[in-house]
Design a protein around this motif. Sequence first.
Motif, PDB file in Angstrom:
ATOM      1  N   THR A 135      -1.813  -1.187  18.611  1.00 40.97           N
ATOM      2  CA  THR A 135      -1.085  -1.767  17.492  1.00 40.97           C
ATOM      3  C   THR A 135      -1.432  -1.009  16.220  1.00 40.97           C
ATOM      4  O   THR A 135      -2.385  -0.233  16.196  1.00 40.97           O
ATOM      5  CB  THR A 135      -1.433  -3.265  17.354  1.00 40.97           C
ATOM      6  OG1 THR A 135      -0.593  -3.843  16.346  1.00 40.97           O
ATOM      7  CG2 THR A 135      -2.894  -3.470  16.979  1.00 40.97           C
ATOM      8  N   ASP A 136      -0.634  -1.197  15.193  1.00 42.72           N
ATOM      9  CA  ASP A 136      -0.940  -0.556  13.918  1.00 42.72           C
ATOM     10  C   ASP A 136      -0.393  -1.408  12.785  1.00 42.72           C
ATOM     11  O   ASP A 136       0.465  -2.267  12.980  1.00 42.72           O
ATOM     12  CB  ASP A 136      -0.342   0.857  13.860  1.00 42.72           C
ATOM     13  CG  ASP A 136       1.173   0.824  13.817  1.00 42.72           C
ATOM     14  OD1 ASP A 136       1.735   0.961  12.714  1.00 42.72           O
ATOM     15  OD2 ASP A 136       1.802   0.650  14.882  1.00 42.72           O
ATOM     16  N   VAL A 137      -0.906  -1.156  11.606  1.00 46.14           N
ATOM     17  CA  VAL A 137      -0.437  -1.834  10.402  1.00 46.14           C
ATOM     18  C   VAL A 137      -0.695  -0.889   9.235  1.00 46.14           C
ATOM     19  O   VAL A 137      -1.654  -0.105   9.251  1.00 46.14           O
ATOM     20  CB  VAL A 137      -1.183  -3.185  10.196  1.00 46.14           C
ATOM     21  CG1 VAL A 137      -2.667  -2.974  10.001  1.00 46.14           C
ATOM     22  CG2 VAL A 137      -0.593  -3.950   9.012  1.00 46.14           C
ATOM     23  N   THR A 138       0.186  -0.917   8.247  1.00 45.28           N
ATOM     24  CA  THR A 138      -0.028  -0.125   7.038  1.00 45.28           C
ATOM     25  C   THR A 138      -0.552  -1.039   5.944  1.00 45.28           C
ATOM     26  O   THR A 138       0.039  -2.097   5.662  1.00 45.28           O
ATOM     27  CB  THR A 138       1.276   0.551   6.581  1.00 45.28           C
ATOM     28  OG1 THR A 138       1.673   1.493   7.583  1.00 45.28           O
ATOM     29  CG2 THR A 138       1.076   1.289   5.259  1.00 45.28           C
ATOM     30  N   LEU A 139      -1.671  -0.643   5.353  1.00 47.87           N
ATOM     31  CA  LEU A 139      -2.297  -1.405   4.278  1.00 47.87           C
ATOM     32  C   LEU A 139      -2.253  -0.591   2.988  1.00 47.87           C
ATOM     33  O   LEU A 139      -2.202   0.638   3.039  1.00 47.87           O
ATOM     34  CB  LEU A 139      -3.752  -1.721   4.631  1.00 47.87           C
ATOM     35  CG  LEU A 139      -3.996  -2.410   5.971  1.00 47.87           C
ATOM     36  CD1 LEU A 139      -5.487  -2.473   6.266  1.00 47.87           C
ATOM     37  CD2 LEU A 139      -3.386  -3.809   5.967  1.00 47.87           C
ATOM     38  N   TYR A 140      -2.304  -1.252   1.860  1.00 44.49           N
ATOM     39  CA  TYR A 140      -2.426  -0.572   0.574  1.00 44.49           C
ATOM     40  C   TYR A 140      -3.817  -0.877   0.043  1.00 44.49           C
ATOM     41  O   TYR A 140      -4.127  -2.021  -0.304  1.00 44.49           O
ATOM     42  CB  TYR A 140      -1.326  -1.043  -0.388  1.00 44.49           C
ATOM     43  CG  TYR A 140       0.022  -0.471  -0.011  1.00 44.49           C
ATOM     44  CD1 TYR A 140       0.484   0.699  -0.609  1.00 44.49           C
ATOM     45  CD2 TYR A 140       0.789  -1.074   0.980  1.00 44.49           C
ATOM     46  CE1 TYR A 140       1.708   1.250  -0.238  1.00 44.49           C
ATOM     47  CE2 TYR A 140       2.012  -0.529   1.355  1.00 44.49           C
ATOM     48  CZ  TYR A 140       2.467   0.632   0.751  1.00 44.49           C
ATOM     49  OH  TYR A 140       3.659   1.171   1.133  1.00 44.49           O
ATOM     50  N   LEU A 141      -4.668   0.144   0.039  1.00 40.75           N
ATOM     51  CA  LEU A 141      -6.083  -0.040  -0.261  1.00 40.75           C
ATOM     52  C   LEU A 141      -6.572   0.981  -1.278  1.00 40.75           C
ATOM     53  O   LEU A 141      -6.010   2.070  -1.393  1.00 40.75           O
ATOM     54  CB  LEU A 141      -6.909   0.131   1.027  1.00 40.75           C
ATOM     55  CG  LEU A 141      -6.563  -0.757   2.214  1.00 40.75           C
ATOM     56  CD1 LEU A 141      -7.313  -0.290   3.448  1.00 40.75           C
ATOM     57  CD2 LEU A 141      -6.889  -2.207   1.898  1.00 40.75           C
ATOM     58  N   PRO A 143      -9.934   3.422  -2.346  1.00 37.33           N
ATOM     59  CA  PRO A 143     -10.983   4.056  -1.544  1.00 37.33           C
ATOM     60  C   PRO A 143     -12.147   3.108  -1.238  1.00 37.33           C
ATOM     61  O   PRO A 143     -12.664   3.092  -0.122  1.00 37.33           O
ATOM     62  CB  PRO A 143     -11.428   5.244  -2.412  1.00 37.33           C
ATOM     63  CG  PRO A 143     -10.223   5.577  -3.220  1.00 37.33           C
ATOM     64  CD  PRO A 143      -9.566   4.242  -3.510  1.00 37.33           C
ATOM     65  N   GLN A 144     -12.547   2.298  -2.213  1.00 33.02           N
ATOM     66  CA  GLN A 144     -13.657   1.376  -1.994  1.00 33.02           C
ATOM     67  C   GLN A 144     -13.298   0.301  -0.975  1.00 33.02           C
ATOM     68  O   GLN A 144     -14.106  -0.060  -0.125  1.00 33.02           O
ATOM     69  CB  GLN A 144     -14.109   0.723  -3.303  1.00 33.02           C
ATOM     70  CG  GLN A 144     -15.352  -0.144  -3.157  1.00 33.02           C
ATOM     71  CD  GLN A 144     -16.542   0.643  -2.630  1.00 33.02           C
ATOM     72  OE1 GLN A 144     -16.929   1.654  -3.217  1.00 33.02           O
ATOM     73  NE2 GLN A 144     -17.137   0.193  -1.531  1.00 33.02           N
ATOM     74  N   GLU A 145     -12.061  -0.202  -1.046  1.00 34.30           N
ATOM     75  CA  GLU A 145     -11.635  -1.213  -0.079  1.00 34.30           C
ATOM     76  C   GLU A 145     -11.592  -0.646   1.334  1.00 34.30           C
ATOM     77  O   GLU A 145     -11.978  -1.316   2.295  1.00 34.30           O
ATOM     78  CB  GLU A 145     -10.264  -1.767  -0.470  1.00 34.30           C
ATOM     79  CG  GLU A 145     -10.299  -2.678  -1.681  1.00 34.30           C
ATOM     80  CD  GLU A 145      -8.917  -3.055  -2.166  1.00 34.30           C
ATOM     81  OE1 GLU A 145      -8.777  -4.137  -2.766  1.00 34.30           O
ATOM     82  OE2 GLU A 145      -7.954  -2.269  -1.945  1.00 34.30           O
ATOM     83  N   LEU A 146     -11.142   0.600   1.464  1.00 36.54           N
ATOM     84  CA  LEU A 146     -11.117   1.230   2.788  1.00 36.54           C
ATOM     85  C   LEU A 146     -12.530   1.435   3.312  1.00 36.54           C
ATOM     86  O   LEU A 146     -12.806   1.194   4.488  1.00 36.54           O
ATOM     87  CB  LEU A 146     -10.364   2.565   2.727  1.00 36.54           C
ATOM     88  CG  LEU A 146     -10.210   3.321   4.042  1.00 36.54           C
ATOM     89  CD1 LEU A 146      -9.586   2.450   5.130  1.00 36.54           C
ATOM     90  CD2 LEU A 146      -9.393   4.584   3.830  1.00 36.54           C
ATOM     91  N   THR A 147     -13.436   1.831   2.432  1.00 36.33           N
ATOM     92  CA  THR A 147     -14.837   1.971   2.824  1.00 36.33           C
ATOM     93  C   THR A 147     -15.412   0.628   3.269  1.00 36.33           C
ATOM     94  O   THR A 147     -16.074   0.533   4.312  1.00 36.33           O
ATOM     95  CB  THR A 147     -15.672   2.532   1.654  1.00 36.33           C
ATOM     96  OG1 THR A 147     -15.183   3.831   1.317  1.00 36.33           O
ATOM     97  CG2 THR A 147     -17.145   2.625   2.023  1.00 36.33           C
ATOM     98  N   ASP A 148     -15.151  -0.416   2.508  1.00 35.66           N
ATOM     99  CA  ASP A 148     -15.655  -1.755   2.851  1.00 35.66           C
ATOM    100  C   ASP A 148     -15.091  -2.234   4.185  1.00 35.66           C
ATOM    101  O   ASP A 148     -15.819  -2.795   5.010  1.00 35.66           O
ATOM    102  CB  ASP A 148     -15.290  -2.766   1.758  1.00 35.66           C
ATOM    103  CG  ASP A 148     -16.012  -2.511   0.445  1.00 35.66           C
ATOM    104  OD1 ASP A 148     -17.007  -1.752   0.452  1.00 35.66           O
ATOM    105  OD2 ASP A 148     -15.574  -3.057  -0.588  1.00 35.66           O
ATOM    106  N   LEU A 149     -13.796  -2.022   4.404  1.00 36.48           N
ATOM    107  CA  LEU A 149     -13.172  -2.433   5.657  1.00 36.48           C
ATOM    108  C   LEU A 149     -13.813  -1.708   6.834  1.00 36.48           C
ATOM    109  O   LEU A 149     -14.117  -2.314   7.867  1.00 36.48           O
ATOM    110  CB  LEU A 149     -11.670  -2.154   5.606  1.00 36.48           C
ATOM    111  CG  LEU A 149     -10.868  -2.501   6.857  1.00 36.48           C
ATOM    112  CD1 LEU A 149     -10.998  -3.976   7.214  1.00 36.48           C
ATOM    113  CD2 LEU A 149      -9.401  -2.112   6.668  1.00 36.48           C
ATOM    114  N   GLY A 150     -14.047  -0.400   6.684  1.00 38.01           N
ATOM    115  CA  GLY A 150     -14.696   0.372   7.749  1.00 38.01           C
ATOM    116  C   GLY A 150     -16.088  -0.143   8.054  1.00 38.01           C
ATOM    117  O   GLY A 150     -16.485  -0.243   9.221  1.00 38.01           O
ATOM    118  N   VAL A 185      -4.897   8.478   4.869  1.00 39.66           N
ATOM    119  CA  VAL A 185      -3.990   8.300   3.742  1.00 39.66           C
ATOM    120  C   VAL A 185      -2.665   8.960   4.102  1.00 39.66           C
ATOM    121  O   VAL A 185      -2.620  10.151   4.410  1.00 39.66           O
ATOM    122  CB  VAL A 185      -4.572   8.915   2.457  1.00 39.66           C
ATOM    123  CG1 VAL A 185      -3.596   8.745   1.300  1.00 39.66           C
ATOM    124  CG2 VAL A 185      -5.913   8.264   2.122  1.00 39.66           C
ATOM    125  N   ALA A 186      -1.584   8.184   4.094  1.00 46.15           N
ATOM    126  CA  ALA A 186      -0.270   8.703   4.441  1.00 46.15           C
ATOM    127  C   ALA A 186       0.260   9.603   3.328  1.00 46.15           C
ATOM    128  O   ALA A 186       0.023   9.359   2.141  1.00 46.15           O
ATOM    129  CB  ALA A 186       0.705   7.550   4.684  1.00 46.15           C
TER     130      ALA A 186
END
Length: 199
Positions: A135-141, A143-150, A185-186
């Motif tokens: 599955t996949d989803v596109t998020l708008y994040l 850099p800090q939010e992407l780091t936190d999610l990871g 990042v798209a």
Amino acid sequence: MRPHVELTDPRALRAYAHPTRMALAGLLRREGPLTATRAAELTGESVASCSYHLRVLAKYGLVEEADPDGPGREKPWRATAQYTNWPGYSEDPAVAEAADALTLAIAENHFARLTRALESRRELSREWQEAERFTDVTLYLTPQELTDLGERMDALVAEYADRGTDPSLRPEGSRRVPYLQIAYVASESEGKAPEGERP
């Protein structure tokens, strides 16, 4: 084994990008010490090829001889760490280029393995087929939010990590499951692609 080995030398990054070397490192991490002869049986490579690639991996600290006094090709090799890390960013153009080449090689390797798994997934039980994730989803994040999610995802996955090195912790019915985390990042010019689809 140490938790991680860090690759920052461009020569080491390029050396590890070879598919046979990635396969051997993964095999040693999963199966424990192996001789070049046994590694050849498990990978389908020749003994001479495995011996050569194991020596290259040892040169860059990814594997080591488990018994340096063993005879010739019967010396067992072991992984030095459970995971390999490399820079996601570097000011050094040589390091950045080699790191990007390794990341691309890893992605191609995962894609090939995923393709093989999808081709044979009908052989799995219904329970396993329904449990698999695609599955996949596109998020708008940011850099800090992407780091936190990871980091949050890493913490969840870490709850099961000990099972990789200690078979006694694996519950009955468990199987080896590669779990990929990919976020990129798209391109701004990238057209809209189908999202959230599942076979």
